[in-house]
Design a protein around this motif. Sequence first.
Motif: not given
Length: 227
Positions: A188-217
Amino acid sequence: MVGDNNVVSCDCRNNLIRYNRIQFANIPVAFKDIRLNTFNTGYYENKEQINMVVKIIKYYLEHLGTMKAEGIGLYLFSETKGSGKTRMATSLANELMQEHDMTVRFTTSLDILSEIKATWNNDAEFKSESQLLHYLNTAEVLVIDDFGTEATKDWIDERFYQIINTRYVNKLITIYTSNYSLDDLQYNDRITNRIKERVYQVRFPEESIRDGIAAAREKRMMKEMEG
């Protein structure tokens, strides 16, 4: 001799403080030694977006004094599992703990709920719910991994509201990782509004890097075998 003893005593005390801080942090074994300078952006195809993530994290650390004073945290999110959110969050947690002497606690949203349920039994680590919630809210930095994966129920909303609101009013830093944007969370908004006020929202790329890590290993292993 007195001076030498004082030095030894001071070193022992500092080592004990450092040990207790690490134990309290509860960083998963897989991430306990990683640092921001070892976060490899080379696995990502979307260089522009991951470079923006890194810039935001650097900005955050460069202005850490302000972040602490205002209780500003981070909300790291992407819909894709394995995109590096937890790796970044724990890297930052280790940095804050080791380089800035801050107390850090790592947990997942599901672990919080499991620990709350465990307090209802006599064999729980914490004697009461209030003791557990106090424990979570004594850390200068609380990392909640996989936030929003749990099914929403009234009692769950209420417990997370207690945690988030307490940290909100006390201006304590909270770092979240999630597979949902803040607007898509089912809380509910009680939670999300408090979070929004006190964070920077950081979007990560929509891709998994686990395959890349496994291949490099595997590539590294083959090279070592050939050498």
